[in-house]
Design a protein around this motif. Sequence first.
Motif, short mmCIF file in Angstrom:
data_model
loop_
_atom_site.label_atom_id
_atom_site.label_comp_id
_atom_site.label_asym_id
_atom_site.label_seq_id
_atom_site.Cartn_x
_atom_site.Cartn_y
_atom_site.Cartn_z
N HIS A 174 55.29 26.88 22.73
CA HIS A 174 54.13 25.99 22.59
C HIS A 174 52.94 26.83 23.09
CE1 HIS A 174 51.93 22.09 24.09
NE2 HIS A 174 51.25 22.75 23.19
N GLY A 175 51.99 27.07 22.19
CA GLY A 175 50.94 28.04 22.48
C GLY A 175 49.86 27.57 23.45
N ARG A 176 50.26 26.90 24.50
CA ARG A 176 49.33 26.53 25.57
C ARG A 176 50.00 26.85 26.90
NH1 ARG A 176 48.68 21.80 22.14
NH2 ARG A 176 46.49 21.66 21.52
N SER A 177 49.17 27.10 27.92
CA SER A 177 49.72 27.23 29.27
C SER A 177 49.94 25.82 29.83
CB SER A 177 48.73 27.98 30.16
OG SER A 177 47.57 27.20 30.31
N ARG A 178 50.61 25.77 30.97
CA ARG A 178 50.79 24.46 31.61
C ARG A 178 49.42 23.86 31.90
NH1 ARG A 178 49.86 21.16 36.41
NH2 ARG A 178 51.49 19.60 36.27
N ALA A 179 48.49 24.70 32.36
CA ALA A 179 47.15 24.20 32.70
C ALA A 179 46.46 23.64 31.46
CB ALA A 179 46.32 25.32 33.32
N GLY A 180 46.83 24.12 30.29
CA GLY A 180 46.18 23.67 29.05
C GLY A 180 46.65 22.30 28.59
N GLY A 181 47.67 21.76 29.24
CA GLY A 181 48.14 20.42 28.89
C GLY A 181 48.45 20.30 27.41
N TYR A 182 47.85 19.29 26.80
CA TYR A 182 48.07 19.07 25.36
C TYR A 182 46.78 19.23 24.56
CZ TYR A 182 52.70 17.34 26.40
OH TYR A 182 54.01 17.25 26.81
N THR A 183 45.70 19.67 25.27
CA THR A 183 44.42 19.63 24.57
C THR A 183 43.69 20.97 24.47
OG1 THR A 183 43.45 18.96 26.68
CG2 THR A 183 43.93 17.20 25.11
N SER A 184 44.07 21.96 25.27
CA SER A 184 43.33 23.23 25.19
C SER A 184 43.56 23.86 23.82
CB SER A 184 43.80 24.18 26.29
OG SER A 184 45.11 24.62 26.01
N ALA A 185 42.71 24.82 23.48
CA ALA A 185 42.90 25.52 22.20
C ALA A 185 44.26 26.20 22.23
CB ALA A 185 41.79 26.55 22.02
N VAL A 186 44.95 26.18 21.10
CA VAL A 186 46.29 26.80 21.06
C VAL A 186 46.12 28.32 20.93
CG1 VAL A 186 48.48 26.91 19.83
CG2 VAL A 186 47.28 24.73 20.03
N ASN A 187 46.87 29.03 21.76
CA ASN A 187 46.81 30.49 21.78
C ASN A 187 47.90 31.05 20.87
OD1 ASN A 187 47.07 33.15 22.44
ND2 ASN A 187 47.12 32.85 24.66
N TYR A 188 47.56 31.16 19.58
CA TYR A 188 48.56 31.66 18.63
C TYR A 188 48.80 33.17 18.81
CZ TYR A 188 47.90 27.11 16.40
OH TYR A 188 47.84 25.76 16.16
N SER A 189 47.84 33.87 19.48
CA SER A 189 48.02 35.32 19.69
C SER A 189 49.24 35.58 20.56
CB SER A 189 46.79 35.92 20.37
OG SER A 189 45.69 35.72 19.56
N THR A 190 49.41 34.73 21.60
CA THR A 190 50.58 34.95 22.47
C THR A 190 51.87 34.68 21.71
OG1 THR A 190 49.32 34.47 24.45
CG2 THR A 190 51.69 34.18 24.61
N ILE A 191 51.84 33.67 20.83
CA ILE A 191 53.05 33.41 20.02
C ILE A 191 53.35 34.66 19.17
CG2 ILE A 191 54.13 31.91 18.29
CD1 ILE A 191 52.34 29.62 19.23
N ALA A 192 52.30 35.23 18.57
CA ALA A 192 52.49 36.43 17.74
C ALA A 192 53.04 37.58 18.58
CB ALA A 192 51.17 36.81 17.08
N GLU A 193 52.56 37.69 19.82
CA GLU A 193 53.08 38.76 20.70
C GLU A 193 54.56 38.57 20.96
OE1 GLU A 193 51.13 39.64 24.50
OE2 GLU A 193 49.28 38.97 23.54
N VAL A 194 54.96 37.32 21.20
CA VAL A 194 56.38 37.05 21.46
C VAL A 194 57.19 37.42 20.21
CG1 VAL A 194 58.10 35.28 22.02
CG2 VAL A 194 55.88 35.25 23.16
N VAL A 195 56.67 37.07 19.03
CA VAL A 195 57.38 37.41 17.79
C VAL A 195 57.61 38.92 17.71
CG1 VAL A 195 57.21 37.44 15.25
CG2 VAL A 195 56.51 35.40 16.53
#
Length: 327
Positions: A174-195
Amino acid sequence: MSITLGQHRIEGGLFLAPMAGVTDAAFRSLCRSYGADYAVSEMLAADASLRHTRKSRQRLIFSDDDCPRAVQILGADPALLADAFDWVCDQGAQVVDFNMGCPAKKVCNVACGSALMRDEKQAAAIIEALGKVSAARAVPVTLKCRTGWDDSHTNAVTIAKMAQDAGFAMVTVHGRSRAGGYTSAVNYSTIAEVVRAVDIPVVANGDITDANRAAAVLKFTKAAALMIGRGALGRPWVFQQIRQSLETGECSPISMKQKVQTVLKHWALHHAHYDAAVATLSFRKHLLWYLADFEDFARYKAQLCSAKNSQEQYGLLVDWFSLKGWM
Ligand SMILES: Cc1cc2nc3c(=O)[nH]c(=O)nc-3n(C[C@H](O)[C@H](O)[C@H](O)COP(=O)(O)O)c2cc1C
């Protein structure tokens, strides 16, 4: 697109996200009928003393559409989690998912869910324990995590590598940090890094609600699959629409008649899953999601929400839909 989890093969890459209080066997079944390729149960506490509560028993009910039967567990202690893994397998689980993403205070305060992302030592101990029991039971284990605890501590790559090394079959980010809850902008870059960092399939999650976003996230992250949560609330047909659009570039609207049939089908599945008294109350939230943009909903809302029993709730729905000529 296909993903192999142990002896199970998932054809297609549109997954329903686990959502506590929502993705029971009834809703999973409905979403599967609209083309969701995979769905995990609502989270289940590893604590053995909670196993026989009504809520836990309900969360371990599967439907024929649950193939494979995937159960999510939540906890903070490696031994208790290993025991819970064993137990859910005995109850019929064919894949076990570990929750390292829940941001709720009451979960994080007891060092569970996303709180584990800031305690890599404990996360490693749990991941190792679950990897071992997965191998011993020959039941695949998967992980669902966030990007990190907060945006200055992004460690999804580290956690995903740990999971891969321990024999996990798949990781969802899930492309958010815990601090980002359910509303911060989604960080798709980190998902791409994990891929890029792991060889096991990675599932991208966060704010995927329509075909345009789905196509963009797939292209950007190169994830093996997409997981849809809130985009399916009151819109279980979203899987059908996204698939059609990804495959043909077109997206047929859902007719009013089909929407109404879906609401009534969901009502029936829901009432078959829960006791009548519980079902009337717990179906209200689904009604609010489904009907929010139905013509004249404001006029019927209070009445629908005050229905005292299932028959009354169903009768009110059918009366309204018939009056409008939608059925
Ligand atoms: C009501 C609700 C309940 C949730 N329960 C769970 C859960 O039991 N396990 C889990 O891993 N994530 C849970 N989540 C998080 C979702 O699986 C998903 O990661 C999150 O909603 C982001 O995806 P979305 O933007 O598509 O909604 C929940 C989310 C919501 C809104």
